[in-house]
Write a protein that holds these residues in place. Structure first.
Motif, PDB file in Angstrom:
ATOM      1  N   GLN A   1       0.892  -1.031   0.036  1.00 49.01           N
ATOM      2  CA  GLN A   1       0.124  -0.102   0.052  1.00 49.01           C
ATOM      3  C   GLN A   1       0.776   1.374   0.080  1.00 49.01           C
ATOM      4  O   GLN A   1       1.904   1.196   0.617  1.00 49.01           O
ATOM      5  CB  GLN A   1      -0.837   0.096   1.419  1.00 49.01           C
ATOM      6  CG  GLN A   1      -1.723  -0.991   1.106  1.00 49.01           C
ATOM      7  CD  GLN A   1      -2.915  -1.010   2.426  1.00 49.01           C
ATOM      8  OE1 GLN A   1      -3.256  -0.172   2.703  1.00 49.01           O
ATOM      9  NE2 GLN A   1      -3.212  -2.253   2.814  1.00 49.01           N
TER      10      GLN A   1
ATOM     11  N   ARG B   1       0.862   5.624   0.215  1.00 46.21           N
ATOM     12  CA  ARG B   1       0.113   6.853   0.567  1.00 46.21           C
ATOM     13  C   ARG B   1       0.980   8.174   0.042  1.00 46.21           C
ATOM     14  O   ARG B   1       1.988   8.242   0.275  1.00 46.21           O
ATOM     15  CB  ARG B   1       0.400   6.794   2.157  1.00 46.21           C
ATOM     16  CG  ARG B   1      -0.660   7.874   2.697  1.00 46.21           C
ATOM     17  CD  ARG B   1      -0.463   7.747   4.315  1.00 46.21           C
ATOM     18  NE  ARG B   1      -1.770   8.119   4.976  1.00 46.21           N
ATOM     19  CZ  ARG B   1      -1.917   7.951   6.234  1.00 46.21           C
ATOM     20  NH1 ARG B   1      -1.007   7.399   6.918  1.00 46.21           N
ATOM     21  NH2 ARG B   1      -2.866   8.571   6.872  1.00 46.21           N
TER      22      ARG B   1
ATOM     23  N   TRP C   1      -4.536   5.032   2.030  1.00 45.63           N
ATOM     24  CA  TRP C   1      -3.630   4.135   1.251  1.00 45.63           C
ATOM     25  C   TRP C   1      -4.251   3.600   0.330  1.00 45.63           C
ATOM     26  O   TRP C   1      -5.643   3.276  -0.006  1.00 45.63           O
ATOM     27  CB  TRP C   1      -3.345   3.138   2.285  1.00 45.63           C
ATOM     28  CG  TRP C   1      -2.566   3.333   3.572  1.00 45.63           C
ATOM     29  CD1 TRP C   1      -3.122   3.987   4.751  1.00 45.63           C
ATOM     30  CD2 TRP C   1      -1.169   3.613   3.782  1.00 45.63           C
ATOM     31  NE1 TRP C   1      -2.133   4.129   5.615  1.00 45.63           N
ATOM     32  CE2 TRP C   1      -1.002   4.012   4.893  1.00 45.63           C
ATOM     33  CE3 TRP C   1      -0.064   3.401   2.897  1.00 45.63           C
ATOM     34  CZ2 TRP C   1       0.322   4.252   5.435  1.00 45.63           C
ATOM     35  CZ3 TRP C   1       1.219   3.569   3.195  1.00 45.63           C
ATOM     36  CH2 TRP C   1       1.150   4.065   4.721  1.00 45.63           C
TER      37      TRP C   1
ATOM     38  N   PRO D   1      -3.436   0.658  -3.022  1.00 42.73           N
ATOM     39  CA  PRO D   1      -2.569  -0.789  -3.444  1.00 42.73           C
ATOM     40  C   PRO D   1      -1.750  -0.287  -4.462  1.00 42.73           C
ATOM     41  O   PRO D   1      -1.974   0.420  -5.397  1.00 42.73           O
ATOM     42  CB  PRO D   1      -3.660  -1.682  -3.867  1.00 42.73           C
ATOM     43  CG  PRO D   1      -4.926  -0.872  -4.259  1.00 42.73           C
ATOM     44  CD  PRO D   1      -4.744   0.581  -3.595  1.00 42.73           C
TER      45      PRO D   1
ATOM     46  N   THR E   1      -7.663   1.329  -0.761  1.00 41.77           N
ATOM     47  CA  THR E   1      -7.566   0.066  -0.852  1.00 41.77           C
ATOM     48  C   THR E   1      -9.041  -0.592  -0.107  1.00 41.77           C
ATOM     49  O   THR E   1      -9.518  -1.720  -0.571  1.00 41.77           O
ATOM     50  CB  THR E   1      -6.796  -0.382   0.267  1.00 41.77           C
ATOM     51  OG1 THR E   1      -5.298   0.073   0.013  1.00 41.77           O
ATOM     52  CG2 THR E   1      -6.691  -1.835   0.850  1.00 41.77           C
TER      53      THR E   1
END
Length: 105
Positions: free
Chosen positions: A6, A8, A15, A17, A40
């Motif tokens: 993940q 950011r 977050w 993926p 996500t």
């Protein structure tokens, strides 16, 4: 090396993926990542509808490279090779090289 995790983009953002492949050599590295633009928490069916962000980060022949494209066609970030970029990418290579000691030979 293949990676999945993940990412950011900003401190207060969700977050998202990502998947990536990284090649490490004694002469540099190439990190090629695909980062979803959908958090996500959202189902994978919806994530597939939206284009992903492709990020290529590299240090090749002592020169740093960084480029991000959306849907493979639109450049959204790009850094021209510079001393500062090359130094930053060299530090990344050195930090990660300890995990693959053979590249230090």
């Amino acid at each position: 090396i293949t990676q999945e995790g993940q990412f950011r983009m900003l401190p207060k953002r969700s977050w998202v993926p990502f998947t990536a492949r990284q090649l490490m050599t004694p002469f540099g590295f190439l990190w090629d990542a695909s980062i979803s633009m959908v958090p996500t928490k959202v189902t994978s069916k919806i994530q597939r509808i939206f284009p992903s962000l492709r990020v290529v980060d590299a240090w090749i022949e002592k020169e740093g490279h960084l480029r991000a494209t959306l849907a493979k066609f639109f450049t959204v970030a790009s850094m021209e090779p510079s001393k500062d970029l090359s130094m930053g990418e060299a530090m990344r290579w050195l930090a990660e090289a300890v995990a693959i000691p053979v590249v230090l030979l």
